[in-house]
Design a protein around this motif. Structure first.
Motif, PDB file in Angstrom:
ATOM      1  N   UNK A  72     -15.432  -6.493  -3.356  1.00  0.00           N
ATOM      2  CA  UNK A  72     -14.736  -7.114  -4.482  1.00  0.00           C
ATOM      3  C   UNK A  72     -13.394  -6.463  -4.763  1.00  0.00           C
ATOM      4  N   UNK A  73     -12.508  -7.251  -5.352  1.00  0.00           N
ATOM      5  CA  UNK A  73     -11.140  -6.791  -5.624  1.00  0.00           C
ATOM      6  C   UNK A  73     -11.095  -5.560  -6.523  1.00  0.00           C
ATOM      7  N   UNK A  74     -11.893  -5.570  -7.573  1.00  0.00           N
ATOM      8  CA  UNK A  74     -11.850  -4.429  -8.498  1.00  0.00           C
ATOM      9  C   UNK A  74     -12.373  -3.161  -7.833  1.00  0.00           C
ATOM     10  N   UNK A  93       0.833  -1.207   0.000  1.00  0.00           N
ATOM     11  CA  UNK A  93       0.000   0.000   0.000  1.00  0.00           C
ATOM     12  C   UNK A  93       0.866   1.254   0.000  1.00  0.00           C
ATOM     13  N   UNK A  94       1.840   1.318   0.895  1.00  0.00           N
ATOM     14  CA  UNK A  94       2.680   2.511   1.001  1.00  0.00           C
ATOM     15  C   UNK A  94       3.552   2.725  -0.233  1.00  0.00           C
ATOM     16  N   UNK A  95       3.836   1.644  -0.977  1.00  0.00           N
ATOM     17  CA  UNK A  95       4.599   1.737  -2.223  1.00  0.00           C
ATOM     18  C   UNK A  95       3.681   1.979  -3.429  1.00  0.00           C
ATOM     19  N   UNK A  96       2.367   2.080  -3.176  1.00  0.00           N
ATOM     20  CA  UNK A  96       1.346   2.252  -4.224  1.00  0.00           C
ATOM     21  C   UNK A  96       1.321   1.061  -5.178  1.00  0.00           C
ATOM     22  N   UNK A  97       1.625  -0.115  -4.651  1.00  0.00           N
ATOM     23  CA  UNK A  97       1.581  -1.361  -5.409  1.00  0.00           C
ATOM     24  C   UNK A  97       0.203  -1.980  -5.210  1.00  0.00           C
ATOM     25  N   UNK A  98      -0.785  -1.482  -5.939  1.00  0.00           N
ATOM     26  CA  UNK A  98      -2.151  -1.950  -5.768  1.00  0.00           C
ATOM     27  C   UNK A  98      -2.285  -3.425  -6.159  1.00  0.00           C
ATOM     28  N   UNK A  99      -1.522  -3.886  -7.133  1.00  0.00           N
ATOM     29  CA  UNK A  99      -1.578  -5.302  -7.500  1.00  0.00           C
ATOM     30  C   UNK A  99      -1.137  -6.181  -6.335  1.00  0.00           C
TER      31      UNK A  99
END
Length: 122
Positions: free
Chosen positions: A44-46, A15-21
């Motif tokens: 839901x994930x999306x 989250x802090x790295x903005x790695x949403x995947x």
């Protein structure tokens, strides 16, 4: 460290790295995720992806875990220091969306090694 707590800790790093995947990868397909900005939950994930992607265009949050524990029901409690800035790095004090720097508790419920529900307790 307990494997479930380690999973939640990695989520904060993503989250802090903005790695949403990286965040979405550890959610159940039908996850219920607390919407700290507008209230209620997204489902839901999306919907979680859209929620964070939208929020990151408005504010710049950073969430630093302070401690982790397990509740009697098996959920993971994460005490976190939430820091929210505008996109230029300034404090949000006095702005209208109600987000501010504070210590709060995040509650994660897991199912089959993935997060199935996320709640916020002030």
């Amino acid at each position: 460290m307990d494997s479930e707590i380690a999973l939640v800790k990695r989520m904060y790093d993503c989250f802090n790295a903005r790695d949403i995947d990286g965040v979405v990868a550890v959610l159940t397909d039908d996850v219920a995720w607390a919407n700290g900005m507008d209230g209620g939950h997204v489902h839901g994930c999306e919907a979680v992806r859209e929620y964070w992607t939208r929020q990151w265009t408005i504010v710049s949050p950073h969430v630093e875990p302070v401690s982790f524990s397990k509740a009697a029901d098996g959920s993971i409690l994460a005490e976190v220091q939430q820091s929210v800035r505008d996109l230029e790095g300034r404090s949000l004090e006095g702005q209208t969306h109600g987000l501010k720097d504070k210590t709060i508790t995040h509650i994660f419920r897991l199912q089959d090694g993935k997060v199935s529900r996320f709640d916020i307790r002030d």
